[in-house]
Design a protein around this motif. Structure first.
Motif, PDB file in Angstrom:
ATOM      1  N   SER B  54      46.139  23.584  37.821  1.00  0.00           N
ATOM      2  CA  SER B  54      45.314  24.628  37.737  1.00  0.00           C
ATOM      3  C   SER B  54      43.864  24.626  39.155  1.00  0.00           C
ATOM      4  CB  SER B  54      44.619  25.020  36.528  1.00  0.00           C
ATOM      5  OG  SER B  54      43.385  26.425  36.053  1.00  0.00           O
ATOM      6  N   GLY B  55      43.253  25.742  39.139  1.00  0.00           N
ATOM      7  CA  GLY B  55      42.433  26.013  40.647  1.00  0.00           C
ATOM      8  C   GLY B  55      42.693  24.525  41.497  1.00  0.00           C
ATOM      9  N   GLY B  57      44.051  26.320  44.230  1.00  0.00           N
ATOM     10  CA  GLY B  57      43.352  27.433  45.094  1.00  0.00           C
ATOM     11  C   GLY B  57      45.217  27.828  45.409  1.00  0.00           C
ATOM     12  N   LYS B  58      46.557  27.259  45.013  1.00  0.00           N
ATOM     13  CA  LYS B  58      48.120  27.730  44.724  1.00  0.00           C
ATOM     14  C   LYS B  58      47.341  29.840  45.129  1.00  0.00           C
ATOM     15  CE  LYS B  58      49.206  26.153  40.738  1.00  0.00           C
ATOM     16  NZ  LYS B  58      47.967  25.635  39.803  1.00  0.00           N
ATOM     17  N   THR B  59      46.453  30.402  43.898  1.00  0.00           N
ATOM     18  CA  THR B  59      46.912  31.718  43.848  1.00  0.00           C
ATOM     19  C   THR B  59      46.511  32.119  45.367  1.00  0.00           C
ATOM     20  OG1 THR B  59      46.976  32.062  41.211  1.00  0.00           O
ATOM     21  CG2 THR B  59      46.183  33.833  41.972  1.00  0.00           C
ATOM     22  N   THR B  60      45.497  31.397  45.538  1.00  0.00           N
ATOM     23  CA  THR B  60      44.187  31.959  46.929  1.00  0.00           C
ATOM     24  C   THR B  60      45.231  32.127  48.039  1.00  0.00           C
ATOM     25  OG1 THR B  60      42.597  30.715  45.671  1.00  0.00           O
ATOM     26  CG2 THR B  60      42.247  32.014  47.836  1.00  0.00           C
TER      27      THR B  60
HETATM   28  N1  LIG Z   1      37.614  36.064  43.722  1.00  0.00           N
HETATM   29  C1  LIG Z   1      37.169  34.467  43.546  1.00  0.00           C
HETATM   30  N2  LIG Z   1      35.272  34.451  43.676  1.00  0.00           N
HETATM   31  C2  LIG Z   1      35.239  33.042  43.637  1.00  0.00           C
HETATM   32  N3  LIG Z   1      35.509  32.198  43.339  1.00  0.00           N
HETATM   33  C3  LIG Z   1      37.296  31.910  43.078  1.00  0.00           C
HETATM   34  C4  LIG Z   1      37.575  33.845  43.170  1.00  0.00           C
HETATM   35  N4  LIG Z   1      39.183  33.584  43.141  1.00  0.00           N
HETATM   36  C5  LIG Z   1      39.163  32.300  42.499  1.00  0.00           C
HETATM   37  N5  LIG Z   1      38.184  30.910  42.887  1.00  0.00           N
HETATM   38  C6  LIG Z   1      38.080  29.730  43.032  1.00  0.00           C
HETATM   39  O1  LIG Z   1      38.994  28.754  43.203  1.00  0.00           O
HETATM   40  C7  LIG Z   1      39.375  28.335  42.776  1.00  0.00           C
HETATM   41  C8  LIG Z   1      41.291  28.260  43.484  1.00  0.00           C
HETATM   42  O2  LIG Z   1      41.293  29.669  42.223  1.00  0.00           O
HETATM   43  P1  LIG Z   1      43.520  29.248  41.941  1.00  0.00           P
HETATM   44  O3  LIG Z   1      43.357  30.943  41.676  1.00  0.00           O
HETATM   45  O4  LIG Z   1      43.633  29.522  43.555  1.00  0.00           O
HETATM   46  O5  LIG Z   1      43.575  28.112  40.879  1.00  0.00           O
HETATM   47  P2  LIG Z   1      45.370  28.317  41.446  1.00  0.00           P
HETATM   48  O6  LIG Z   1      45.647  26.999  41.585  1.00  0.00           O
HETATM   49  O7  LIG Z   1      45.659  29.151  41.168  1.00  0.00           O
HETATM   50  O8  LIG Z   1      45.376  27.821  39.400  1.00  0.00           O
HETATM   51  P3  LIG Z   1      46.187  28.224  38.627  1.00  0.00           P
HETATM   52  O9  LIG Z   1      46.480  27.279  38.111  1.00  0.00           O
HETATM   53  O10 LIG Z   1      44.862  27.958  37.240  1.00  0.00           O
HETATM   54  O11 LIG Z   1      46.209  29.831  38.560  1.00  0.00           O
HETATM   55  C9  LIG Z   1      39.595  28.083  41.689  1.00  0.00           C
HETATM   56  O12 LIG Z   1      38.334  27.012  41.192  1.00  0.00           O
HETATM   57  C10 LIG Z   1      38.826  29.706  41.308  1.00  0.00           C
HETATM   58  O13 LIG Z   1      37.813  29.095  40.482  1.00  0.00           O
END
Ligand SMILES: Nc1ncnc2c1ncn2[C@@H]1O[C@H](COP(=O)(O)OP(=O)(O)OP(=O)(O)O)[C@@H](O)[C@H]1O
Ligand SMILES: [Mg+2]
Lengths: 389, 368
Positions: B54-55, B57-60
């Motif tokens: 988690s966190g 950066g996958k969703t990003t």
């Molecule tokens: N709009 C935003 N503003 C500030 N920080 C952000 C934003 N979106 C994401 N983040 C940060 O970027 C990092 C990566 O987020 P992301 O959502 O890409 O994680 P993830 O891999 O999808 O996690 P998960 O498995 O929990 O969904 C996290 O630390 C999150 O807090």
């Protein structure tokens, strides 16, 4: 079980009593007043009772004479007395001189002494006069209801339109609905974008916008209306600013006309539009608009096909709320409008306060109450959660 | 694991011409670097999973591809065209969101027809294509219902069908199965695989479930702190993890610390702190003197017979019965070890010494 029920009933009892005393009963009283016998009956209440049993064929009852003397001794508002005289005179020319003369004589006579009516004026022995009197004070009448719609009963008893120069109620009623609809549309035009922006923001920006909407609600209506009067005058802030900027070279007529009414009422009623829309926007799941965009919807398509339909319950609720409240508006149009912008509530107030014609006020109120109630039922339907429908 | 089945699909990745290309893409949110200088290619018709904690950066990453986030720097290419400046509605990608994001005020058929309507497809064609897309997920009989009248799995399939109806070049899915129970999830995994093959889709699939990634993907990008740790086939990741993070994140592993003593023809000799020597033949290129960890999967640790060149002694702490196998928990000094063994091989007494062996080509070296 029964005990619990009883407790629950006791808890709501004060509310029920309150509603009954200050809402249901006044409404009912207003309705009853509007169909009761009218001003003549109010001016001569004891005479009305005395004449109630008379069939109109034989001699008028002896008690009637004493009753009318007693009634003339009462203090009645001059307006109402005049109204009654006019009504009676239209059926039996002569009342205009007869009643004031009799009243003067009765009041000059020592209290408690029997007054000889025939001695004051021989017309009091005329049976036809008493018949007109009896007819002018029926227990129930549709005269007020008809008058509220610019109708009346002609001499034959058929329903007919009043002369055009006296027909003002329908026009005022129509104007009331038109102004309310205009205000509702203006509130949508301003409130919908405003609610959308507010819902899309977070933190202090959102709070700031919400306070900007709510603040007017916490200010007295009179203060807000008065502020608009100051702002919109010929030498008010807006005209001065426009003149100063050279955009106009003569002050715009912004007040004491329809524009003034619309501006002030829209401002006053805007919160009732913004808040329901805002609430329905907040209920929309966050990922629907991104989903629409990802599926190929341009921003305006997302708005039209996703945002607007989902915000529609709030929009309808807000529109009905604004429209219903606007129907009853009276101070704001009275202060910011011209003679041709008065709404039906002003007319009701005129009858109720100005001429003490409660029957007419009640009848007009009834015709305002009917559409409002109908809209309220619609509103109740709409504001029910979708699943329950 | 899924290696045998995947072997047939693998060549697709090999004849890969770059279809999606991330070119040194970074994304900052304020001071936080969420995606860090990423560089990778995805081939046409490839099924790629983004896997990471988690966190990470996958969703990003996915949102940058879909058009909801702009890269702070770098370029994204799709089919040879730069797309990072395009708004989402011009990217022609199918996106399946984690919570399905079905439109509650539309029927199922209207939901699925939505992308076609937005593209101005005529009513008759819209209807036939909608029906086809619904038949693809076997839910055509529910087309008059509202989303709220569907189960989670059915909503999921509708979201999938809606993302596929306009035949997008790329389908992006952000943890589409995480809300489903285990059985339904496994069923949907197979269904998505099936659609991928049948329709020749390019799929980018985000998950934090490693077994889901291993069973479904042609290749997996393991993300950690906004960087790709390793981008490889499922077998490659499992058998040849290149970093300690991957070795520990994918499956389970034993890590034996040591120093590279010599390296010749890919065969390295590692000396542990207590003097034990180990040999390891893998693709890593650590030079002598480097401190490393030898990573061995529990099922590669043999407790009976002399199955491998490498032998170490350990003390048995516990033997846990798992039905088809037993897990032996051991320690050697302060190193904890786990071995998966057949029941008949686990005869050692509690607290007694066990000899464990593993082959030199069934272990990998990772940086500590
Ligand atoms: N709009 C935003 N503003 C500030 N920080 C952000 C934003 N979106 C994401 N983040 C940060 O970027 C990092 C990566 O987020 P992301 O959502 O890409 O994680 P993830 O891999 O999808 O996690 P998960 O498995 O929990 O969904 C996290 O630390 C999150 O807090
Ligand atoms: Mg995520």
């Amino acid at each position: 079980m029964i005990r619990q029920r009883l407790n629950a009933c006791l808890l709501v009892a004060p509310l029920v009593v309150f509603l009954g005393l200050f809402f249901i009963w006044p409404l009912w009283a207003m309705l009853v007043t509007s169909v009761q016998g009218g001003t003549v009956r109010e001016t001569f209440p004891q005479t009305a009772i005395a004449l109630a049993d008379w069939d109109g064929a034989g001699e008028p009852p002896a008690a009637a004479g004493d009753a009318i003397v007693a009634d003339l001794r009462l203090e009645v508002p001059t307006e109402r007395f005049g109204d009654s005289v006019r009504t009676l005179n239209s059926q039996y020319p002569g009342f205009r001189t007869l009643l004031p003369r009799t009243a003067r004589a009765v009041r000059e006579a020592p209290a408690g002494e029997k007054v000889d009516l025939a001695g004051i004026d021989p017309r009091w022995t005329d049976r036809a006069l008493w018949l007109v009197m009896k007819r002018a004070m029926p227990a129930y009448t549709d005269a007020n209801l008809l008058a509220a719609l610019d109708l009346r009963r002609d001499d034959a008893g058929a329903i007919a339109a009043v002369p055009p120069e006296m027909a003002v109620n329908r026009a005022t009623m129509t104007r009331t609905f038109v102004i309310s609809a205009q205000v509702t549309l203006l509130c949508i035009a301003i409130g919908l974008p405003f609610a959308m922006i507010t819902a899309s923001l977070t933190g202090w920006k959102r709070n700031l916008l919400l306070v900007a909407v709510l603040l007017p609600l916490w200010t007295s209506l009179l203060v807000r209306t008065a502020s608009w009067m100051i702002l919109l005058q010929d030498n008010g802030l807006i005209n001065q600013a426009l003149l100063g900027l050279g955009i106009i070279d003569r002050p715009l007529a912004l007040i004491y006309n329809r524009a003034g009414v619309l501006i002030a009422m829209t401002h006053v009623l805007l919160p009732f539009m913004v808040l329901p829309i805002y609430a329905s926007l907040l209920a929309i799941p966050k990922n629907l608009l991104p989903a629409a965009a990802a599926l190929g919807a341009r921003p305006w398509q997302s708005f039209l096909h996703v945002l607007l339909p989902l915000a529609m319950p709030g929009l309808l609720a807000g529109s009905l709320l604004v429209f219903m409240v606007a129907l009853g508006y009276y101070i704001t149009p009275a202060l910011t409008g011209g003679a041709g912008d008065q709404m039906i509530s002003s007319v009701i107030a005129f009858y109720a306060i100005g001429t003490a014609n409660w029957g007419m006020a009640g009848a007009l109120g009834l015709f305002l109450l009917i559409p409002t109630t109908a809209l309220y039922l619609v509103y109740g339907r709409l504001s029910k959660p979708a699943g329950a429908a | 694991m899924a290696a045998p089945r995947r072997a047939a699909v693998r060549p697709k990745a090999d004849r890969m011409q770059s279809f999606i290309h991330f070119e040194s893409v970074s994304k900052n949110f304020g001071a936080a670097k969420v995606v860090d200088e990423l560089d990778f290619h995805v081939g046409k018709e490839e099924f790629v999973s983004l896997l990471g904690p988690s966190g990470s950066g996958k969703t990003t990453l996915l949102m940058m591809l879909a058009g909801f986030e702009r890269p702070s720097s770098g370029a994204i290419h799709l089919d040879g065209r730069r797309i990072e400046h395009l708004p989402p509605y011009k990217r022609e990608m199918g996106v399946v969101f984690q919570n399905y994001a079905l439109f509650p005020h539309m029927t199922i058929a209207e939901n699925v027809a939505f992308p076609l309507k937005m593209r101005g497809v005529g009513a008759a064609e819209r209807e036939s294509r909608t029906l086809k897309a619904l038949e693809l997920v076997q839910l055509a009989h529910l087309r008059e219902r509202k989303p709220s009248q569907l189960s989670g799995g059915q909503q999921q399939r509708i979201a999938l069908s809606r993302a596929l109806v306009y035949e997008p070049k790329v389908v992006l899915m952000d943890e589409p199965l995480s809300a489903l129970d285990k059985q339904l999830r496994e069923h949907m995994q197979l269904e998505i695989r099936e659609l991928h093959r049948k329709l020749g889709l390019t799929v980018i699939f985000v998950t934090h479930d490693q077994s889901e990634a291993l069973t479904m993907s042609d290749r997996i990008a393991v993300l950690n702190h906004g960087k790709i740790e390793q981008f490889d086939t499922p077998t490659g990741l499992y058998d040849r993890p290149r970093t300690r993070f991957v070795a520990e994140f994918i499956g389970e592993t034993n890590l034996l610390p040591g120093t590279v003593e010599s390296s010749r023809d890919g065969e390295k000799t590692i000396r542990m702190a207590d003097g034990t020597g180990l040999t390891c033949r893998d693709a890593s290129d650590f030079s002598p003197g480097a401190s490393v960890m030898v990573s061995v999967r529990p099922e590669m640790m043999h407790v009976a017979g002399a199955a491998g060149e490498n032998r170490i002694e350990a003390t048995l702490d516990d033997c846990v019965y798992h039905g088809d196998h037993v897990r032996l928990h051991m320690h050697r000094g302060d190193i904890r070890l786990v071995a998966k063994a057949h029941r008949r091989d686990a005869q050692a007494a509690m607290g007694g010494a066990v000899g464990v062996s593993f082959r030199s080509d069934e272990c990998t070296l990772v940086a500590p």
